[in-house]
Design an enzyme around this catalytic site. Structure first.
Site, PDB file in Angstrom:
ATOM      1  N   CYS A   1       0.804  -1.228   0.000  1.00 43.63           N
ATOM      2  CA  CYS A   1       0.000   0.000   0.000  1.00 43.63           C
ATOM      3  C   CYS A   1       0.832   1.272   0.000  1.00 43.63           C
ATOM      4  CB  CYS A   1      -0.959  -0.017   1.178  1.00 43.63           C
ATOM      5  SG  CYS A   1      -2.167  -1.362   1.056  1.00 43.63           S
TER       6      CYS A   1
ATOM      7  N   HIS B   1      -1.370   8.667   6.006  1.00 42.68           N
ATOM      8  CA  HIS B   1      -1.756   7.363   5.477  1.00 42.68           C
ATOM      9  C   HIS B   1      -3.061   6.909   6.127  1.00 42.68           C
ATOM     10  CE1 HIS B   1      -1.237   3.395   3.730  1.00 42.68           C
ATOM     11  NE2 HIS B   1      -1.390   2.848   4.930  1.00 42.68           N
TER      12      HIS B   1
ATOM     13  N   GLU C   1       0.856   5.637  13.623  1.00 44.09           N
ATOM     14  CA  GLU C   1       1.196   6.782  12.779  1.00 44.09           C
ATOM     15  C   GLU C   1       1.009   8.090  13.527  1.00 44.09           C
ATOM     16  OE1 GLU C   1       0.304   8.674   8.359  1.00 44.09           O
ATOM     17  OE2 GLU C   1      -1.059   7.145   9.163  1.00 44.09           O
TER      18      GLU C   1
ATOM     19  N   LYS D   1      -8.856   9.199   3.214  1.00 46.88           N
ATOM     20  CA  LYS D   1      -9.479   7.877   3.143  1.00 46.88           C
ATOM     21  C   LYS D   1     -10.862   7.846   3.782  1.00 46.88           C
ATOM     22  CE  LYS D   1      -5.173   5.212   2.797  1.00 46.88           C
ATOM     23  NZ  LYS D   1      -4.144   6.260   2.979  1.00 46.88           N
TER      24      LYS D   1
ATOM     25  N   PHE E   1       2.106  -3.432   3.826  1.00 46.54           N
ATOM     26  CA  PHE E   1       2.496  -4.747   4.341  1.00 46.54           C
ATOM     27  C   PHE E   1       3.954  -5.029   3.976  1.00 46.54           C
ATOM     28  CE2 PHE E   1      -1.957  -6.975   4.430  1.00 46.54           C
ATOM     29  CZ  PHE E   1      -2.316  -6.184   5.505  1.00 46.54           C
TER      30      PHE E   1
END
Length: 424
Positions: free
Chosen positions: A179, A320, A331, A349, A412
């Protein structure tokens, strides 16, 4: 003068819309796009525009929330003959690249293609085409597998097809860091420009992996938001106390990067500088972030040093933040530690979900837009901020001067990437 990399063109295909204007308007409005169940035009829906064919089945496992690109008609956008030869992830990339090239004012028929590179990121490649082929093989035998399978499926084809479409004969490659792929690709493209290997690079990321197997795999890891009992559009809620996982999405983001001397010489409109890039590996766990965020911290520090900026120079962070309990908290701790002056933080997101290998590229485009338009978009669906995420999180759209944006990406395998975008 030291050479720098600048952004001259932008293109987007997201769950918020096709094209930069539609996507940015919805992102700034904070309108969530998650839906439950298969939707018209989704990959694999029989007869849907741009679908790999009627054999593809349901297109998603039942009960999973997704953020899908609305009304994507590949036949009309690319031509039926061309669309048939492309998996959905390549279709997205070509549409976004065409928009970005037009935005940059580049004539691909007359440019020196030997000085044009293509560096695109993807996490999954042509997984839709592979799904169709496996179903055909299982149901009807080897003779039913399309001869186009490999050109559709291979991850490098998104870069190869983009190069073919625009006669870009310079370096052409795909970067795959899960990602973080889109952000990593942009960083590699910048390095290529600064090394003098190209004058122009078409860069970004694309993914279209909303298949039953991929979604089920994420669900088995406990990474996805559940369907819940409320409005699906509010399920993606970065930094919120009620977050329970991400909503998988699809899309593409493409930027045109140029050596600044090249852009200035042709009279291009320079929208921003890609001032810094940092990357690292956690070397900790296949799917979990390092609990102390040491890898992400290293990437952020590297990007700031590369840009020649101090932490206090950062005006805005495009995070992110996928809406997972652990990921957001780790984060947030890193950002709070490194940026004590508390710049405004956003995760787009909340609106468009997690576009996997395209996420970092989409967020890089949004970072440029924040600079050019003096706008910080909101973090949608944030109703009660998690006390562990001690940040100044934008809850509504904020109009203000933005000179430097930090954008972070995590994947990942312990992949970390950070980019710094600054005003030209």
């Amino acid at each position: 003068m030291t050479e720098t990399a600048v952004v001259t063109g932008l293109g987007l295909v997201t769950a918020a819309g096709i094209g930069v204007p539609a996507s940015w308007e919805a992102i700034c409005a904070g309108r969530g796009t998650a839906t439950l169940g298969n939707s018209p035009g989704s990959p694999g829906s029989p007869g849907s525009p741009g679908s790999p064919g009627p054999e593809a089945g349901s297109g998603q496992a039942p009960g999973h929330l997704t953020c899908r690109v609305p009304g994507f008609d590949a036949d009309s956008l690319l031509g039926a003959r061309e669309a048939h030869r492309l998996d959905r992830f390549s279709q997205f990339a070509l549409v976004a690249a065409a928009e970005a090239l037009a935005d940059a004012g580049l004539d691909t028929d007359s440019w020196d293609g030997t000085r044009v590179g293509v560096v695109l990121g993807t996490a999954f490649g042509g997984v839709n085409a592979y799904t169709v082929a496996q179903q055909a093989l299982d149901g009807r035998g080897a003779h039913a597998v399309s001869p186009l399978l490999l050109p559709l499926y291979l991850p490098n084809m998104v870069a190869g097809q983009t190069a073919i479409a625009h006669r870009a004969t310079g370096p052409c490659l795909v970067v795959s860091t899960a990602c973080a792929s889109g952000a990593s690709a942009i960083g590699v493209a910048r390095d290529m420009l600064l090394a003098g290997r190209c004058d122009i690079v078409i860069t970004g990321g694309s993914d279209a992996a909303l298949t039953p197997a991929v979604l089920s795999g994420f669900a088995r890891l406990g990474a996805l938001s559940g369907p819940g009992d409320g409005d699906p559009a509010t399920a993606s809620r970065p930094f919120d106390t009620a977050r329970d996982g991400f909503v998988a999405a699809e899309g593409a983001g493409v930027l045109i990067l140029e050596r600044e001397s090249h852009a200035r010489a042709r009279g291009a409109r320079v929208q921003a500088r890609l001032a810094g890039y940092g990357a690292s590996a956690d070397a900790h766990h296949p799917v979990a972030p390092h609990p102390d965020g040491t890898g992400l911290e290293s990437a952020v520090r590297g990007a700031l040093a590369d840009a020649g900026l101090a932490a206090g120079d950062v005006d805005h962070v495009s995070a992110h933040a996928t809406s997972t309990p652990l990921g957001d908290a780790v984060e947030a701790a890193v950002l709070a530690r490194l940026l004590p002056h508390r710049p405004l933080v956003t995760s787009v997101k909340g609106v468009i979900g997690h576009a996997l290998g395209a996420a970092g590229a989409i967020e890089a485009v949004c970072s440029v837009l924040s600079v050019t338009r003096g706008t910080v978009p909101p973090t949608a669906n944030l109703t009660a901020a998690d006390p562990e995420c001690d940040l100044d999180i934008a809850r509504t759209v904020v109009r203000r001067k933005v000179d430097a944006v930090l954008t972070t990406s995590v994947g990942f395998g312990g992949q970390n990437a950070a980019l710094v975008v600054t005003a030209p």
